[in-house]
Design a protein around this motif. Structure first.
Motif, PDB file in Angstrom:
ATOM      1  N   LYS A  14       0.832  -1.207   0.000  1.00  0.00           N
ATOM      2  CA  LYS A  14       0.000   0.000   0.000  1.00  0.00           C
ATOM      3  C   LYS A  14       0.868   1.259   0.000  1.00  0.00           C
ATOM      4  CE  LYS A  14      -3.479  -1.883   3.207  1.00  0.00           C
ATOM      5  NZ  LYS A  14      -4.072  -1.643   4.542  1.00  0.00           N
ATOM      6  N   ILE A  15       1.880   1.239   0.848  1.00  0.00           N
ATOM      7  CA  ILE A  15       2.668   2.457   1.060  1.00  0.00           C
ATOM      8  C   ILE A  15       3.662   2.672  -0.074  1.00  0.00           C
ATOM      9  CG2 ILE A  15       4.054   3.756   2.704  1.00  0.00           C
ATOM     10  CD1 ILE A  15       1.142   2.912   3.572  1.00  0.00           C
ATOM     11  N   SER A  16       4.271   1.609  -0.568  1.00  0.00           N
ATOM     12  CA  SER A  16       5.180   1.803  -1.689  1.00  0.00           C
ATOM     13  C   SER A  16       4.423   2.281  -2.926  1.00  0.00           C
ATOM     14  CB  SER A  16       5.970   0.517  -1.982  1.00  0.00           C
ATOM     15  OG  SER A  16       5.139  -0.605  -2.091  1.00  0.00           O
ATOM     16  N   ILE A  17       3.196   1.796  -3.127  1.00  0.00           N
ATOM     17  CA  ILE A  17       2.365   2.291  -4.220  1.00  0.00           C
ATOM     18  C   ILE A  17       2.072   3.780  -4.029  1.00  0.00           C
ATOM     19  CG2 ILE A  17       0.029   2.208  -5.202  1.00  0.00           C
ATOM     20  CD1 ILE A  17       0.147  -0.859  -4.754  1.00  0.00           C
ATOM     21  N   THR A 156      -8.169   7.311  -5.375  1.00  0.00           N
ATOM     22  CA  THR A 156      -7.753   7.829  -4.073  1.00  0.00           C
ATOM     23  C   THR A 156      -6.940   6.796  -3.299  1.00  0.00           C
ATOM     24  OG1 THR A 156      -9.659   7.029  -2.796  1.00  0.00           O
ATOM     25  CG2 THR A 156      -9.919   9.143  -3.971  1.00  0.00           C
ATOM     26  N   ILE A 157      -6.543   7.194  -2.106  1.00  0.00           N
ATOM     27  CA  ILE A 157      -5.820   6.281  -1.228  1.00  0.00           C
ATOM     28  C   ILE A 157      -6.671   5.073  -0.844  1.00  0.00           C
ATOM     29  CG2 ILE A 157      -4.174   7.972  -0.321  1.00  0.00           C
ATOM     30  CD1 ILE A 157      -6.029   8.328   2.113  1.00  0.00           C
ATOM     31  N   ALA A 158      -7.990   5.168  -0.977  1.00  0.00           N
ATOM     32  CA  ALA A 158      -8.833   4.002  -0.708  1.00  0.00           C
ATOM     33  C   ALA A 158      -8.545   2.886  -1.705  1.00  0.00           C
ATOM     34  CB  ALA A 158     -10.311   4.394  -0.757  1.00  0.00           C
ATOM     35  N   ASP A 159      -8.356   3.232  -2.963  1.00  0.00           N
ATOM     36  CA  ASP A 159      -8.007   2.246  -3.979  1.00  0.00           C
ATOM     37  C   ASP A 159      -6.614   1.672  -3.731  1.00  0.00           C
ATOM     38  OD1 ASP A 159     -10.357   2.657  -5.929  1.00  0.00           O
ATOM     39  OD2 ASP A 159      -9.568   4.683  -5.717  1.00  0.00           O
ATOM     40  N   MET A 160      -5.684   2.539  -3.342  1.00  0.00           N
ATOM     41  CA  MET A 160      -4.322   2.078  -3.054  1.00  0.00           C
ATOM     42  C   MET A 160      -4.310   1.095  -1.898  1.00  0.00           C
ATOM     43  SD  MET A 160      -2.234   5.662  -3.284  1.00  0.00           S
ATOM     44  CE  MET A 160      -2.737   6.916  -4.462  1.00  0.00           C
ATOM     45  N   ALA A 161      -5.209   1.278  -0.945  1.00  0.00           N
ATOM     46  CA  ALA A 161      -5.272   0.393   0.217  1.00  0.00           C
ATOM     47  C   ALA A 161      -5.853  -0.965  -0.140  1.00  0.00           C
ATOM     48  CB  ALA A 161      -6.100   1.045   1.323  1.00  0.00           C
ATOM     49  N   ALA A 162      -6.891  -0.981  -0.966  1.00  0.00           N
ATOM     50  CA  ALA A 162      -7.615  -2.218  -1.246  1.00  0.00           C
ATOM     51  C   ALA A 162      -6.950  -3.073  -2.316  1.00  0.00           C
ATOM     52  CB  ALA A 162      -9.053  -1.893  -1.653  1.00  0.00           C
ATOM     53  N   TRP A 163      -6.399  -2.439  -3.337  1.00  0.00           N
ATOM     54  CA  TRP A 163      -5.906  -3.203  -4.488  1.00  0.00           C
ATOM     55  C   TRP A 163      -4.851  -4.252  -4.140  1.00  0.00           C
ATOM     56  CZ3 TRP A 163      -1.214  -3.277  -7.360  1.00  0.00           C
ATOM     57  CH2 TRP A 163      -1.306  -3.956  -8.583  1.00  0.00           C
ATOM     58  N   PRO A 164      -3.836  -3.935  -3.305  1.00  0.00           N
ATOM     59  CA  PRO A 164      -2.824  -4.964  -3.012  1.00  0.00           C
ATOM     60  C   PRO A 164      -3.403  -6.205  -2.340  1.00  0.00           C
ATOM     61  CG  PRO A 164      -2.050  -2.795  -2.355  1.00  0.00           C
ATOM     62  CD  PRO A 164      -3.507  -2.654  -2.667  1.00  0.00           C
ATOM     63  N   TRP A 165      -4.497  -6.037  -1.614  1.00  0.00           N
ATOM     64  CA  TRP A 165      -5.147  -7.185  -0.986  1.00  0.00           C
ATOM     65  C   TRP A 165      -6.012  -7.950  -1.978  1.00  0.00           C
ATOM     66  CZ3 TRP A 165      -4.312  -9.694   3.362  1.00  0.00           C
ATOM     67  CH2 TRP A 165      -3.616  -9.052   4.391  1.00  0.00           C
ATOM     68  N   VAL A 166      -6.875  -7.255  -2.683  1.00  0.00           N
ATOM     69  CA  VAL A 166      -7.826  -7.945  -3.558  1.00  0.00           C
ATOM     70  C   VAL A 166      -7.102  -8.696  -4.668  1.00  0.00           C
ATOM     71  CG1 VAL A 166      -9.853  -7.672  -5.041  1.00  0.00           C
ATOM     72  CG2 VAL A 166      -9.603  -6.239  -3.012  1.00  0.00           C
ATOM     73  N   LYS A 197       5.219  -0.775  -9.892  1.00  0.00           N
ATOM     74  CA  LYS A 197       6.469  -0.593  -9.140  1.00  0.00           C
ATOM     75  C   LYS A 197       6.254  -0.908  -7.663  1.00  0.00           C
ATOM     76  CE  LYS A 197      10.716   0.851  -8.317  1.00  0.00           C
ATOM     77  NZ  LYS A 197      11.055   2.292  -8.362  1.00  0.00           N
ATOM     78  N   GLY A 198       5.099  -0.496  -7.137  1.00  0.00           N
ATOM     79  CA  GLY A 198       4.858  -0.658  -5.714  1.00  0.00           C
ATOM     80  C   GLY A 198       4.787  -2.099  -5.252  1.00  0.00           C
ATOM     81  N   ILE A 199       4.249  -2.982  -6.092  1.00  0.00           N
ATOM     82  CA  ILE A 199       4.101  -4.382  -5.656  1.00  0.00           C
ATOM     83  C   ILE A 199       5.391  -5.189  -5.786  1.00  0.00           C
ATOM     84  CG2 ILE A 199       1.606  -4.514  -5.979  1.00  0.00           C
ATOM     85  CD1 ILE A 199       2.192  -6.000  -8.629  1.00  0.00           C
TER      86      ILE A 199
END
Length: 222
Positions: A14-17, A156-166, A197-199
């Protein structure tokens, strides 16, 4: 400069993204979770809970922030990016961020534990967390049927938070069949350079899935 203390997990990603999306300069400090680096006194001084990720903002008197949702909010406010300025839209972004923090992450995390790592096979526990994970995905699918992103028309940051999990739903054993809007969102975010890059920041483990599960199983049962 942001000093990022992290590991190759969805919460870390989440944070690197976010750092990539926001164009912030950062330095990665990778923690070896298997070696319990996150429990060492020097890291506990940054995050009393002993979990990744955490950051230190050297431009703000070495201010430390822990908890991935709090870090995302801090970075969004620091840069003025990926969180709306309109109060109602801002609230929606925070609501969907909390949806991930309180729902998607914990439920998928427990699904991972009982489906992949727990030494005993407990079908009722596996079914419970996979079923709840699927329910949460259906909530997201319904929202994404009406809007391109979780909080509305803005990424938004909501998408950044959810995407790495889903994106790791297979690892949790959670089916996404029929969730066409969720799949569209997954695919679109996968095309974003910052997500790509983030993942891989930090790089993924070189262990096979089976070897990773074995190592994590040891950690879970300590």
């Amino acid at each position: 400069m942001i000093e990022l203390y992290t590991a190759a997990t969805p919460n870390g990603h989440k944070i690197s993204i976010a750092l990539e999306e926001m164009g912030l300069e950062y330095q990665v400090h990778e923690l070896d979770l298997m070696a319990a680096d996150q429990k060492q006194p020097e890291f506990i001084a940054i995050n009393p809970n002993g979990r990744i990720p955490a950051i230190i903002d050297t431009d703000n008197d070495n201010f430390a922030v822990f908890e991935s949702g709090a870090i995302l909010l801090y970075l969004a406010e620091k840069t003025g990016k990926f969180i709306p300025t309109d109060p109602n839209k801002r609230s929606k972004a925070i609501q969907w961020l909390m949806f991930q923090m309180g729902g998607v992450g914990p439920m998928m995390g427990q699904a991972n534990v009982f489906y992949r790592y727990f030494p005993e096979n407990i079908p009722s526990a596996i079914e419970r967390y996979q079923h709840e994970g699927r329910r949460l995905f259906e909530v997201m699918d319904n929202q994404l049927a009406k809007h391109p992103y979780l909080a509305g028309d803005e990424y938004t940051i909501a998408d950044m938070a959810a995407w790495p999990w889903v994106r790791i739903h297979d690892w949790s054993g959670i089916d996404t069949e029929g969730l066409t809007h969720l799949q569209r969102w997954l695919n679109e975010l996968a095309e974003r350079p910052a997500c790509q890059k983030g993942i891989v920041t930090p790089p993924p483990s070189e262990l096979s899935d089976e070897e990773q599960a074995k190592e994590i199983r040891k950690m879970v049962t300590r």
